[in-house]
Design an enzyme around this catalytic site. Structure first.
Site, PDB file in Angstrom:
ATOM      1  N   SER A 176      35.007  42.877  40.060  1.00 13.79           N
ATOM      2  CA  SER A 176      34.668  42.277  41.355  1.00 13.79           C
ATOM      3  C   SER A 176      33.216  42.626  41.656  1.00 13.79           C
ATOM      4  O   SER A 176      32.910  43.768  42.004  1.00 13.79           O
ATOM      5  CB  SER A 176      35.583  42.812  42.459  1.00 13.79           C
ATOM      6  OG  SER A 176      36.917  42.436  42.221  1.00 13.79           O
ATOM      7  N   LYS A 199      37.244  36.029  45.383  1.00 11.81           N
ATOM      8  CA  LYS A 199      37.684  37.424  45.454  1.00 11.81           C
ATOM      9  C   LYS A 199      37.102  38.122  46.679  1.00 11.81           C
ATOM     10  O   LYS A 199      37.785  38.882  47.359  1.00 11.81           O
ATOM     11  CB  LYS A 199      37.270  38.174  44.186  1.00 11.81           C
ATOM     12  CG  LYS A 199      37.625  39.671  44.204  1.00 11.81           C
ATOM     13  CD  LYS A 199      39.116  39.920  44.380  1.00 11.81           C
ATOM     14  CE  LYS A 199      39.448  41.400  44.573  1.00 11.81           C
ATOM     15  NZ  LYS A 199      39.322  42.184  43.347  1.00 11.81           N
ATOM     16  N   LYS A 209      32.809  48.719  48.832  1.00 14.86           N
ATOM     17  CA  LYS A 209      31.863  48.005  47.960  1.00 14.86           C
ATOM     18  C   LYS A 209      32.050  46.503  48.073  1.00 14.86           C
ATOM     19  O   LYS A 209      31.077  45.741  48.173  1.00 14.86           O
ATOM     20  CB  LYS A 209      32.061  48.475  46.516  1.00 14.86           C
ATOM     21  CG  LYS A 209      31.196  47.775  45.476  1.00 14.86           C
ATOM     22  CD  LYS A 209      31.916  46.639  44.765  1.00 14.86           C
ATOM     23  CE  LYS A 209      33.074  47.103  43.923  1.00 14.86           C
ATOM     24  NZ  LYS A 209      33.693  45.971  43.168  1.00 14.86           N
TER      25      LYS A 209
END
Length: 292
Positions: free
Chosen positions: A94, A169, A237
């Site tokens: 990701s 995502k 993140k």
């Protein structure tokens, strides 16, 4: 089918294991003690990323963040040094959608193809082969890679061209992160009011507020057990990627930014390696109930 699998952490290990158990040849890079069992299943250990790649049709990456993907692809002894024309790089990490498009251009320049294919479903989904996989890239390349992806996931969707998988995502992580924060606030309110959280959860699960987050993470919040399935640090993140994308697109994501800040505060409390449902513990620490 021959596969190079690079990145054997919490998610990568069971994903690589499923490919191996299906009878395919897998070259493994970044083997550590926790992943050494993959060699007993028939995996081949590669000392460098470049060593893992020759004579493989697919190169799968499952790494923590954008800098790690860039290093493995283009750093010293990187994938690009040994990538053969016609092979396919599948980045299941990701990472930044902007960087993804740049990486794809560099891979395509040597005659290979690129898919971004981040996943959702956590360690349980990785073990059971039920991951949701969000794919960006050319349709013909997606169709070619689909049999491999089906060894790791069930809900596999080509969202669009390169980078679209990462955008999807990020959207997923926004929804999950904000829902965890919403459940945390609701539970904090109920607990401060002296209401049994287990009964609150049971009642809400029968109504419009029902969700997988309430079901699974709500139970973790009630039990106070935050063994990591997906860490707060990694989710922070992902929300940072979302806010970076928002700046580049000149749009406002105010609640995403606020939740990212709450996760920053949770990391400051030492909760970074706990499950992301530990956001409830961080909020609770700021508003303790008598007896906590």
């Amino acid at each position: 089918m021959s596969v190079a699998f690079i990145g054997l952490g919490t998610m990568g290990r069971p994903m690589a294991e499923r490919i191996l158990r299906s009878g395919e040849q897998v070259n493994c890079h970044r083997v550590k003690d926790a992943s050494r069992y993959l060699l007993e299943l028939g995996g081949n250990e590669a000392a460098t990323a470049a060593d893992a790649v020759p004579d493989t049709e697919f190169v799968v990456l499952m790494l923590p963040d954008t800098p790690q993907v860039e290093g493995v692809l283009f750093g010293e002894d990187g994938v690009i040094d040994a990538l053969r024309p016609g092979s396919v790089v599948i980045d299941m990490s990701s990472i930044s959608p902007v960087a993804t498009r740049q990486f794809a251009e560099r891979v395509e320049a040597v005659g290979a193809s690129y898919l971004d294919a981040p996943v959702s479903g956590g360690e349980i989904g990785a073990r059971e082969g039920t991951l949701s996989i969000m794919v960006g890239g050319p349709e013909a390349v997606f169709e070619r890679a689909l049999p491999l992806l089906q060894k790791m996931g069930k809900n596999i969707t080509r969202v669009g061209e390169v980078g679209a998988g990462q955008v999807c995502k990020v959207a997923n992580q926004v929804i999950v992160g904000l829902t965890i924060e919403a459940v945390s606030e609701a539970f904090l309110l109920a607990r401060r009011a002296g209401v049994d959280l287990g009964k609150v959860r049971d009642a809400l699960m029968g109504g419009f507020a029902s969700s997988r987050i309430l079901e699974i993470h709500g139970k973790r919040m009630i039990d106070g057990v935050f063994d990591p399935v997906f860490t707060l640090r990694l989710h922070r993140k992902d929300l940072n990627i979302a806010t970076d994308a928002a700046r580049s697109l000149e749009i406002a994501l105010p609640n995403t930014a606020a939740t990212a800040q709450l996760m920053n505060a949770a990391l400051a409390q030492g909760l970074g390696e706990k499950d992301h449902s530990a956001l409830f513990a961080a909020l609770s620490a700021w508003s303790p109930v008598t007896g906590d």
